[in-house]
Design a protein around this motif. Structure first.
Motif, PDB file in Angstrom:
ATOM      1  N   UNK A  46      43.145  10.751  25.222  1.00 27.11           N
ATOM      2  CA  UNK A  46      42.824   9.368  24.864  1.00 27.11           C
ATOM      3  C   UNK A  46      41.934   8.720  25.937  1.00 27.11           C
ATOM      4  N   UNK A  47      42.185   9.069  27.188  1.00 28.08           N
ATOM      5  CA  UNK A  47      41.374   8.550  28.286  1.00 28.08           C
ATOM      6  C   UNK A  47      39.981   9.178  28.318  1.00 28.08           C
ATOM      7  N   UNK A  48      39.906  10.417  27.873  1.00 25.22           N
ATOM      8  CA  UNK A  48      38.648  11.159  27.908  1.00 25.22           C
ATOM      9  C   UNK A  48      38.577  12.037  26.654  1.00 25.22           C
ATOM     10  N   UNK A  49      38.114  11.478  25.518  1.00 29.22           N
ATOM     11  CA  UNK A  49      38.159  12.183  24.231  1.00 29.22           C
ATOM     12  C   UNK A  49      37.481  13.549  24.183  1.00 29.22           C
ATOM     13  N   UNK A  50      36.550  13.813  25.046  1.00 26.70           N
ATOM     14  CA  UNK A  50      35.877  15.113  25.020  1.00 26.70           C
ATOM     15  C   UNK A  50      36.406  16.064  26.089  1.00 26.70           C
ATOM     16  N   UNK A  52      38.732  18.272  26.025  1.00 27.13           N
ATOM     17  CA  UNK A  52      38.988  19.639  25.590  1.00 27.13           C
ATOM     18  C   UNK A  52      37.833  20.218  24.776  1.00 27.13           C
ATOM     19  N   UNK A  53      36.626  19.735  25.032  1.00 26.17           N
ATOM     20  CA  UNK A  53      35.443  20.254  24.357  1.00 26.17           C
ATOM     21  C   UNK A  53      35.345  21.756  24.623  1.00 26.17           C
ATOM     22  N   UNK A  54      35.350  22.548  23.562  1.00 27.52           N
ATOM     23  CA  UNK A  54      35.279  23.995  23.700  1.00 27.52           C
ATOM     24  C   UNK A  54      36.639  24.667  23.851  1.00 27.52           C
ATOM     25  N   UNK A  55      37.705  23.883  24.001  1.00 27.18           N
ATOM     26  CA  UNK A  55      39.068  24.427  24.116  1.00 27.18           C
ATOM     27  C   UNK A  55      39.861  23.983  22.889  1.00 27.18           C
ATOM     28  N   UNK A  56      39.596  24.630  21.773  1.00 29.45           N
ATOM     29  CA  UNK A  56      40.144  24.214  20.483  1.00 29.45           C
ATOM     30  C   UNK A  56      41.666  24.254  20.465  1.00 29.45           C
ATOM     31  N   UNK A  57      42.259  25.264  21.093  1.00 31.03           N
ATOM     32  CA  UNK A  57      43.719  25.348  21.108  1.00 31.03           C
ATOM     33  C   UNK A  57      44.343  24.161  21.833  1.00 31.03           C
ATOM     34  N   UNK A  58      43.737  23.736  22.932  1.00 33.24           N
ATOM     35  CA  UNK A  58      44.249  22.584  23.677  1.00 33.24           C
ATOM     36  C   UNK A  58      44.036  21.284  22.899  1.00 33.24           C
ATOM     37  N   UNK A  59      42.892  21.169  22.246  1.00 32.19           N
ATOM     38  CA  UNK A  59      42.624  19.995  21.410  1.00 32.19           C
ATOM     39  C   UNK A  59      43.656  19.917  20.292  1.00 32.19           C
ATOM     40  N   UNK A  60      43.938  21.037  19.665  1.00 28.86           N
ATOM     41  CA  UNK A  60      44.933  21.066  18.583  1.00 28.86           C
ATOM     42  C   UNK A  60      46.300  20.616  19.099  1.00 28.86           C
ATOM     43  N   UNK A  61      46.679  21.071  20.260  1.00 26.31           N
ATOM     44  CA  UNK A  61      47.957  20.651  20.828  1.00 26.31           C
ATOM     45  C   UNK A  61      47.962  19.148  21.079  1.00 26.31           C
ATOM     46  N   UNK A  62      46.884  18.650  21.644  1.00 24.57           N
ATOM     47  CA  UNK A  62      46.820  17.235  22.001  1.00 24.57           C
ATOM     48  C   UNK A  62      46.888  16.314  20.786  1.00 24.57           C
ATOM     49  N   UNK A  63      46.317  16.738  19.669  1.00 21.89           N
ATOM     50  CA  UNK A  63      46.293  15.860  18.487  1.00 21.89           C
ATOM     51  C   UNK A  63      47.369  16.196  17.467  1.00 21.89           C
ATOM     52  N   UNK A 100      40.583   5.738  17.413  1.00 17.54           N
ATOM     53  CA  UNK A 100      39.385   5.632  18.258  1.00 17.54           C
ATOM     54  C   UNK A 100      39.080   6.968  18.933  1.00 17.54           C
ATOM     55  N   UNK A 101      40.107   7.614  19.427  1.00 15.60           N
ATOM     56  CA  UNK A 101      39.938   8.905  20.104  1.00 15.60           C
ATOM     57  C   UNK A 101      39.444   9.973  19.130  1.00 15.60           C
ATOM     58  N   UNK A 102      40.068  10.056  17.964  1.00 15.48           N
ATOM     59  CA  UNK A 102      39.685  11.067  16.975  1.00 15.48           C
ATOM     60  C   UNK A 102      38.272  10.800  16.456  1.00 15.48           C
ATOM     61  N   UNK A 108      31.238  13.568  18.342  1.00 16.98           N
ATOM     62  CA  UNK A 108      30.579  14.417  19.336  1.00 16.98           C
ATOM     63  C   UNK A 108      31.011  15.878  19.316  1.00 16.98           C
ATOM     64  N   UNK A 109      32.131  16.172  18.668  1.00 16.11           N
ATOM     65  CA  UNK A 109      32.633  17.555  18.666  1.00 16.11           C
ATOM     66  C   UNK A 109      33.312  17.858  17.327  1.00 16.11           C
ATOM     67  N   UNK A 110      32.594  17.609  16.257  1.00 24.04           N
ATOM     68  CA  UNK A 110      33.135  17.767  14.906  1.00 24.04           C
ATOM     69  C   UNK A 110      33.650  19.179  14.637  1.00 24.04           C
ATOM     70  N   UNK A 111      32.912  20.171  15.068  1.00 23.67           N
ATOM     71  CA  UNK A 111      33.304  21.566  14.846  1.00 23.67           C
ATOM     72  C   UNK A 111      34.643  21.868  15.523  1.00 23.67           C
TER      73      UNK A 111
END
Length: 155
Positions: A46-50, A52-63, A100-102, A108-111
């Motif tokens: 939430x503080x820095x939305x990008x 986990x850019x390139x770290x899809x597994x971490x992004x999935x965990x976070x959201x 806002x975060x999503x 910026x990182x739709x994929x």
């Protein structure tokens, strides 16, 4: 609701990491460990939305606790070819505190967002129950022979 679907090849590496991470934090002796970790992970995102850019597994965990996926209808999509974000997006709801975060990630990182949503979708339908190993016939014969022909003392 459980459905059965195999993870497509284009997600297999990320799914494997996501599954390993989620199960490593699911501790029966400390049931809040996973929940607390996911909360902290999302607060960082939430503080820095990008972050986990390139770290899809971490992004999935976070959201994972901030999105609601209509898996029943999303499962109707054919996953042999990777779907577009437009195909996936109608089946995703976002909690108000995460919009806002999503949205920033989507811009910026739709994929990565799409893949993270798909990881969560497949994880939610994944049966983590270990399969029972089938006894090898020759091994079973040896065990039978041992049980019937053993004359020694029991320990």
């Amino acid at each position: 609701m459980q459905f059965e679907a195999s993870v497509p090849d284009y997600l297999s590496g990320d799914f494997s990491m996501y599954l390993e991470n989620m199960t490593s934090y699911a501790d029966p002796e400390n049931p809040d460990l996973l929940s607390n970790y996911l909360t902290k992970l999302f607060e960082q995102l939430k503080q820095m939305p990008l972050l986990f850019n390139g770290m899809v597994d971490q992004l999935a965990m976070a959201i994972s606790t901030k999105v609601r996926i209509d898996s029943e209808n999303l499962a109707k999509i054919v996953f042999t070819k990777e779907p577009s974000w437009g195909d996936v997006k109608p089946f995703v709801g976002v909690h108000a505190d995460a919009r806002a975060c999503i949205t920033e990630i989507m811009t910026h990182a739709e994929q990565d967002l799409k893949k993270a949503i798909l990881l969560i979708h497949f994880y939610n339908g994944y049966d983590t129950t270990p399969l029972k190993a089938e006894a090898d016939e020759s091994e079973q014969d040896q065990n039978d022979d041992y049980a019937t022909h053993y004359d020694g003392d029991n320990y």
